[in-house]
Write an enzyme that holds these catalytic residues in place. Structure first.
Site, PDB file in Angstrom:
ATOM      1  N   ARG A  96      17.399  -7.805  16.245  1.00  0.00           N
ATOM      2  CA  ARG A  96      16.401  -7.016  15.499  1.00  0.00           C
ATOM      3  C   ARG A  96      15.037  -7.141  16.141  1.00  0.00           C
ATOM      4  O   ARG A  96      14.606  -8.232  16.472  1.00  0.00           O
ATOM      5  CB  ARG A  96      16.323  -7.534  14.051  1.00  0.00           C
ATOM      6  CG  ARG A  96      17.652  -7.958  13.498  1.00  0.00           C
ATOM      7  CD  ARG A  96      17.531  -8.736  12.182  1.00  0.00           C
ATOM      8  NE  ARG A  96      17.025  -7.958  11.079  1.00  0.00           N
ATOM      9  CZ  ARG A  96      16.787  -8.474   9.867  1.00  0.00           C
ATOM     10  NH1 ARG A  96      17.005  -9.757   9.627  1.00  0.00           N
ATOM     11  NH2 ARG A  96      16.333  -7.695   8.911  1.00  0.00           N
ATOM     12  N   MET A 107      12.888  -0.360  18.697  1.00  0.00           N
ATOM     13  CA  MET A 107      14.345  -0.267  18.783  1.00  0.00           C
ATOM     14  C   MET A 107      15.009  -0.529  17.439  1.00  0.00           C
ATOM     15  O   MET A 107      14.617  -1.410  16.691  1.00  0.00           O
ATOM     16  CB  MET A 107      14.870  -1.282  19.796  1.00  0.00           C
ATOM     17  CG  MET A 107      16.318  -1.020  20.153  1.00  0.00           C
ATOM     18  SD  MET A 107      17.085  -2.402  20.994  1.00  0.00           S
ATOM     19  CE  MET A 107      17.584  -3.395  19.615  1.00  0.00           C
ATOM     20  N   HIS A 468     -17.634  23.270  10.557  1.00  0.00           N
ATOM     21  CA  HIS A 468     -18.604  23.396   9.462  1.00  0.00           C
ATOM     22  C   HIS A 468     -17.909  23.385   8.110  1.00  0.00           C
ATOM     23  O   HIS A 468     -18.277  22.634   7.204  1.00  0.00           O
ATOM     24  CB  HIS A 468     -19.417  24.684   9.638  1.00  0.00           C
ATOM     25  CG  HIS A 468     -20.442  24.903   8.555  1.00  0.00           C
ATOM     26  ND1 HIS A 468     -20.145  25.606   7.406  1.00  0.00           N
ATOM     27  CD2 HIS A 468     -21.716  24.467   8.436  1.00  0.00           C
ATOM     28  CE1 HIS A 468     -21.226  25.616   6.638  1.00  0.00           C
ATOM     29  NE2 HIS A 468     -22.190  24.935   7.242  1.00  0.00           N
ATOM     30  N   SER A 777     -35.118   6.153   4.595  1.00  0.00           N
ATOM     31  CA  SER A 777     -33.727   6.521   4.381  1.00  0.00           C
ATOM     32  C   SER A 777     -33.187   6.940   5.740  1.00  0.00           C
ATOM     33  O   SER A 777     -33.721   7.844   6.373  1.00  0.00           O
ATOM     34  CB  SER A 777     -33.635   7.676   3.385  1.00  0.00           C
ATOM     35  OG  SER A 777     -32.302   8.113   3.315  1.00  0.00           O
ATOM     36  N   TYR A 864     -29.230   0.175  -0.173  1.00  0.00           N
ATOM     37  CA  TYR A 864     -28.238   1.064  -0.779  1.00  0.00           C
ATOM     38  C   TYR A 864     -27.601   1.983   0.258  1.00  0.00           C
ATOM     39  O   TYR A 864     -28.117   2.149   1.356  1.00  0.00           O
ATOM     40  CB  TYR A 864     -28.869   1.894  -1.904  1.00  0.00           C
ATOM     41  CG  TYR A 864     -29.848   2.946  -1.423  1.00  0.00           C
ATOM     42  CD1 TYR A 864     -29.412   4.214  -1.020  1.00  0.00           C
ATOM     43  CD2 TYR A 864     -31.214   2.676  -1.359  1.00  0.00           C
ATOM     44  CE1 TYR A 864     -30.299   5.161  -0.564  1.00  0.00           C
ATOM     45  CE2 TYR A 864     -32.115   3.620  -0.903  1.00  0.00           C
ATOM     46  CZ  TYR A 864     -31.653   4.863  -0.504  1.00  0.00           C
ATOM     47  OH  TYR A 864     -32.529   5.801  -0.033  1.00  0.00           O
TER      48      TYR A 864
HETATM   49  P1  ADP Z   1      14.376  -2.526  10.053  1.00  0.00           P
HETATM   50  O1  ADP Z   1      13.194  -3.195  10.614  1.00  0.00           O
HETATM   51  O2  ADP Z   1      14.582  -1.141  10.482  1.00  0.00           O
HETATM   52  O3  ADP Z   1      14.505  -2.748   8.580  1.00  0.00           O
HETATM   53  P2  ADP Z   1      16.350  -4.579  10.234  1.00  0.00           P
HETATM   54  O4  ADP Z   1      16.580  -5.428  11.408  1.00  0.00           O
HETATM   55  O5  ADP Z   1      15.668  -5.218   9.112  1.00  0.00           O
HETATM   56  O6  ADP Z   1      15.630  -3.284  10.730  1.00  0.00           O
HETATM   57  O7  ADP Z   1      17.723  -4.133   9.679  1.00  0.00           O
HETATM   58  C1  ADP Z   1      18.525  -3.061   9.827  1.00  0.00           C
HETATM   59  C2  ADP Z   1      19.644  -3.260   8.818  1.00  0.00           C
HETATM   60  O8  ADP Z   1      20.524  -4.254   9.284  1.00  0.00           O
HETATM   61  C3  ADP Z   1      19.143  -3.777   7.479  1.00  0.00           C
HETATM   62  O9  ADP Z   1      19.846  -3.141   6.445  1.00  0.00           O
HETATM   63  C4  ADP Z   1      19.460  -5.241   7.506  1.00  0.00           C
HETATM   64  O10 ADP Z   1      19.654  -5.760   6.226  1.00  0.00           O
HETATM   65  C5  ADP Z   1      20.726  -5.270   8.343  1.00  0.00           C
HETATM   66  N1  ADP Z   1      20.862  -6.542   9.026  1.00  0.00           N
HETATM   67  C6  ADP Z   1      20.023  -7.084   9.905  1.00  0.00           C
HETATM   68  N2  ADP Z   1      20.431  -8.298  10.306  1.00  0.00           N
HETATM   69  C7  ADP Z   1      21.589  -8.531   9.660  1.00  0.00           C
HETATM   70  C8  ADP Z   1      22.508  -9.626   9.643  1.00  0.00           C
HETATM   71  N3  ADP Z   1      22.263 -10.724  10.339  1.00  0.00           N
HETATM   72  N4  ADP Z   1      23.588  -9.502   8.883  1.00  0.00           N
HETATM   73  C9  ADP Z   1      23.817  -8.401   8.157  1.00  0.00           C
HETATM   74  N5  ADP Z   1      22.997  -7.338   8.113  1.00  0.00           N
HETATM   75  C10 ADP Z   1      21.884  -7.403   8.862  1.00  0.00           C
HETATM   76 MG    MG Z   2      14.604  -4.230   7.552  1.00  0.00          MG
END
Ligand code: ADP
Ligand code: MG
Ligand code: MG
Length: 892
Positions: A96, A107, A468, A777, A864
């Site tokens: 993530r 991403m 304007h 002012s 002010y």
């Molecule tokens: P975003 O920033 O778009 O929310 P996330 O990384 O939080 O992206 O998550 C995308 C989805 O994947 C979310 O629904 C999150 O709960 C799920 N998710 C992320 N990591 C896990 C994990 N380790 N196990 C199960 N679900 C996950």
């Molecule tokens: Mg999330």
């Protein structure tokens, strides 16, 4: 050795919430949740510094990173009792992204990473659910190919659809384990075909691929655009979170969901969220299946027959509700959370301060302060002042059906309906007949002020956000849609063509200046409501702020609006607006075009009672609050008759020949009127004007003072002074007039005389000018124009490009240029006070309603700010936040 990797999980957490800059928001909060003892699947965060290094080092990683990741994988393996890549007992991961602030354009998360033809069998065996395992596997290939390998995701949807067609299957749920197995083969073949190499089976290769893709996404054009639009620096970098998978799709005792600790749309203090049984990741928000309510209360309120989490899994619900409370209390703000239930065990996957509507933000801030969770100061910091705009204008009822004709720029918020008119005089005439009108023009000019005042809203087909029409409408608090380019305004035939349809004068349209929509017909509206929470928060802000807040207003309507929004005085009453009212303009023109002093006096005599009447009305409305009145300021050409008809009318009134008058008007033509005969120069050329205005002010003050205990203390302001001598020249006329009125009425007047500081010379000579001026002012609109040497009306064609190229950060006509214009103000404030320690200092101009500029005024110690009526609440809040050193809206 630099630590590039931070672990989170029971008993092993390195990071915490304070490390947002290093770990990103998601990573820091995962660490914090683990520290709080909440159930978080273990994992680790690769820091934002790695991202920065990656780009500095020509897209290569620090040498120690590999070893640190391996060590972290081992720890996570120990905590989960699994091994990454192990054929019998594989650790599966999610990867993530997570920057300091949540950022669309980054991403997408990859789930189920680590699956291949071997590990999928282990997953099937362990879960005792082959279908689940292969469904997870195909999801992984799909996600990974799309997000990491850049293979178009549509291919995979097509493969599934084709497969279903061939096998007479309808829903994804109809596919068996065997079906998914076959789909997996097809998916891999497609990826290989697209990439020219096989889909990576090695879990480590998969992991490094995903990490690289997260860092790569930081520099994607869409992420760069987002950062530019939101003023976020590139060198922040993103972190990568690698986390053990938990599965919400392992059967009917599994689920996944999202929730807010309070209602994000109305702020109600009740858990609010949605979930799905037997689902994974984004299924809840993807809209494939309809999610179910988490609480019974919400289910009943929504009239849903799908069981709530509270009803189906009461124990899980209980645990989750407790976790929510714990997080909210800990973060002292409403939380937005993600969770998954895997076979009867709850896992928390994310928490952050939740986004909310303004209405909810106000209620939550006030409630939390009342609950003692946060202080009143913190509550005041939690609201974005500019967002208050939404509450201060009528808006289109969200349930209304609309017939949209075009969209232009959302130039000034609020919605308005009315009959189409194509010129300002007609707007005024219709308004006088009690009709609501929308002024429709190609663009507007200063001569349209009266029409803009009379109209409910303004629509133009040309011009930008600083045209304007846009600037003036914002100042007036009038809804405006500007630059609706697809509309053709045919001014000659008085029709407008939009959406292939022709609209004539008198047809009803609606505009929404908040969205830019132009709509046919009347639309149902919602009136602005200043709710209890709003009022309460404003009072708290008032107790904190030091700066007074005045308004720029001259019409009784504007003055009343400003007072209802809490204005504490008038900082700028522009007398020229009064000159355009009704048939006064004819007298004004007579005055300007008069050949002799006698003729001029005659014209001024007609204007005197009208001006006096205006001032009486204003003084009465303002009660004992201060009123600064600016003497005539704009360039002459704004008043000159332009058309032959206008010239003929003035000639008739004056009893002179139209041709002669035309010549006289031409003589008065100036090459650069903005720098021409205007402001105090005009008052010096035509001292009778200053005298008439001073008389009107003083007579009005005398009249109103008669009937009450507190005397009216008008502040008379001389515009565009550059030399002390100019001010003195006008000042002696004003003083003489005061003496005359005192003698006539047999009273003693209480008034002050001051000046606008709107020329660099005046700022530099402030020590000298303060000998004669009792107040300054800062006219920051003109001061910005004259300091930069840029005309605001012409800036549109190049300032935007300057911003695009990064030559300037902000539009100096919106946010005060503290380095240049600000230096002049500081100098003038300091030196003015040297001469006259108690000199009153304020600013008027658009900047008076801009939070960043208000912070500058606080820092500079002005007394002010003065802003348009509709920005008074914005300024009150911003002034309080300036004392508290900034806002903390916290929903980043
Ligand atoms: P975003 O920033 O778009 O929310 P996330 O990384 O939080 O992206 O998550 C995308 C989805 O994947 C979310 O629904 C999150 O709960 C799920 N998710 C992320 N990591 C896990 C994990 N380790 N196990 C199960 N679900 C996950
Ligand atoms: Mg999330
Ligand atoms: Mg000015």
């Amino acid at each position: 050795m630099t630590k590039w990797v931070y672990i989170f999980g029971e008993g092993v957490t390195d990071g915490d919430a304070s490390m947002r800059n290093l770990l990103g928001g998601k990573g820091a909060n995962l660490a914090e949740m683990a520290r709080l003892g909440l159930p978080v699947p273990p994992g680790f965060t690769i820091t934002t510094e790695v991202c920065t290094q990656y780009y500095k080092g020509g897209e290569s990683y620090p040498s120690e990173l590999d070893a640190q990741i391996n060590a972290a994988l081992e720890t996570v393996g120990k905590l989960t009792g699994r091994t990454f890549g192990d054929p019998a007992n594989p650790l599966l991961l999610s990867v993530r992204s997570g920057a300091r602030v949540s950022m669309p354009g980054m991403m997408d998360t990859v789930l189920n990473l680590g699956l291949n033809d071997t590990t999928v069998a282990a997953l099937a065996k362990e879960s005792n659910d082959e279908r689940f395992a292969y469904d997870s596997y195909r999801r992984f290939i799909q996600m990974y190919s799309d997000v990491v390998l850049n293979v178009d995701g549509d291919y995979f949807e097509e493969i599934i659809e084709d497969y279903k067609d061939e096998h007479d299957l309808v829903l994804d749920t109809d596919l068996s384990a065997e079906d998914w197995k076959k789909v997996v083969v097809l998916f891999k073949a497609k990826t290989e075909e697209e990439l020219g190499k096989p889909f990576p089976d090695d879990p480590r290769e998969q992991l490094w691929g995903a990490i690289g893709a997260v860092f790569g996404s930081w520099m994607l054009p869409r992420a760069q655009t987002y950062r530019r639009l939101h003023d976020l620096p590139s060198d922040w970098g993103t972190a990568v979170n690698v986390q053990a998978m938990v599965f919400g799709n392992m059967g009917d005792d599994s689920a996944t969901g999202v929730a807010f600790s309070r209602n994000p749309s109305n702020g109600e203090n009740a858990l609010y969220g949605e979930y799905l049984i037997n689902a994974q990741g984004e299924d809840v928000v993807a809209g494939i299946r309809t999610p179910q309510d988490i609480t019974e209360a919400a289910r009943i309120a929504a009239g849903s027959d799908k069981p709530s989490l509270e009803a189906t899994m009461p124990q899980m619900y209980q645990q989750f509700a407790e976790a929510c409370k714990k997080l909210e209390t800990h973060y002292r703000d409403m939380q937005d959370m993600e969770f998954t239930i895997e076979r009867g065990k709850l896992w928390m996957l994310q928490t952050r301060n939740g986004k909310r509507t303004l209405k909810a933000a106000l209620k939550i801030a006030v409630d939390m302060a009342d609950e003692g969770v946060i202080s009143k100061e913190e509550a005041v910091k939690r609201i974005d002042p500019t967002s208050l705009d939404q509450l201060l204008h009528p808006t289109i009822d969200p349930d209304a059906e609309i017939d949209e004709l075009a969209t232009g720029l959302p130039a000034s918020p609020g919605a308005a309906s009315g009959a189409i008119v194509f010129n300002s005089d007609e707007a005024e005439a219709e308004k006088a007949d009690g009709k609501a009108v929308v002024l429709c023009r190609v663009e507007t000019s200063p001569e349209d002020i009266h029409g803009m005042h009379a109209a409910e809203g303004i629509l133009t087909s040309r011009g930008g956000m600083t045209s304007h029409a846009a600037v003036v409408a914002r100042g007036m608090g009038k809804p405006c849609v500007a630059g609706a380019g697809t509309i053709r305004m045919d001014m000659r035939n008085e029709v407008m063509v939009a959406d292939g349809r022709t609209f004539k004068k008198g047809d009803i349209i609606t505009i929404d200046g908040g969205s830019g929509q132009v709509i046919a017909g009347q639309v149902k509206m919602r009136q602005p409501e200043l709710s209890g929470d709003f009022k309460k928060l404003m009072q708290w802000a008032d107790n904190i702020r030091r700066l007074r807040v005045r308004t720029n207003a001259e019409t009784p309507t504007d003055v009343k609006v400003a007072l209802s929004f809490g204005a504490e005085g008038i900082g700028l009453c522009r007398t020229e607006h009064m000159f355009f009212d009704g048939d006064r303009i004819t007298s004004v023109r007579e005055m300007i075009l008069a050949d002799t002093l006698q003729e001029r006096r005659a014209a001024l005599d007609k204007l005197l009672p009208m001006q006096r009447g205006d001032f009486i009305e204003i003084f009465e409305l303002m009660d004992d609050l201060p009123v600064t009145i600016r003497l005539l300021d704009p360039p002459l050409h704004e008043f000159l008759p332009k058309t032959d008809a206008e010239i003929a009318e003035v000639a008739k009134h004056m009893g002179v020949d139209a041709e002669d008058l035309k010549e006289r008007a031409e003589e008065l033509h100036e090459f650069n009127p903005m720098l021409g005969n205007r402001g105090c120069r005009l008052l010096i050329s035509y001292p009778e004007v200053a005298e008439m205005q001073a008389r009107a002010i003083f007579e009005a003050a005398a009249e109103v003072s008669k009937s009450r205990s507190v005397q009216v203390k008008p502040e008379v302001m001389v515009p565009l002074v550059g030399l002390k001598a100019e001010l003195d020249e006008v000042k002696q006329r004003i003083e003489a007039m005061a003496e005359a009125v005192e003698a006539e009425k047999g009273i003693k007047l209480d008034y002050s005389i001051g000046t606008m500081i709107e020329l660099p010379r005046a700022a530099l000579q402030s020590e000298e000018i303060a000998k004669s001026a009792e107040f300054f002012s800062f006219g920051t609109n003109d001061l910005t124009q004259t300091t930069f040497g840029i005309s605001r009306d012409d800036a549109g064609s190049f300032l935007g490009k300057y911003q695009e190229k990064g030559l300037i950060e902000k539009d100096p006509f919106i946010t005060l240029d503290s380095d240049g214009v600000g230096e002049l103000i500081k100098h003038a404030a300091e030196h003015g006070r040297k001469t006259r320690p108690n000199i009153k200092l304020g600013i008027c101009g658009e900047h008076g309603g801009d939070p960043a500029s208000i912070a500058f005024c606080e820092e500079t110690g002005l007394d002010y700010v003065s802003c348009s009526p509709f920005r008074v609440p914005v300024a009150r809040l911003a002034a309080a936040q300036a004392v508290l050193k900034g806002a903390d809206t916290g929903t980043l």
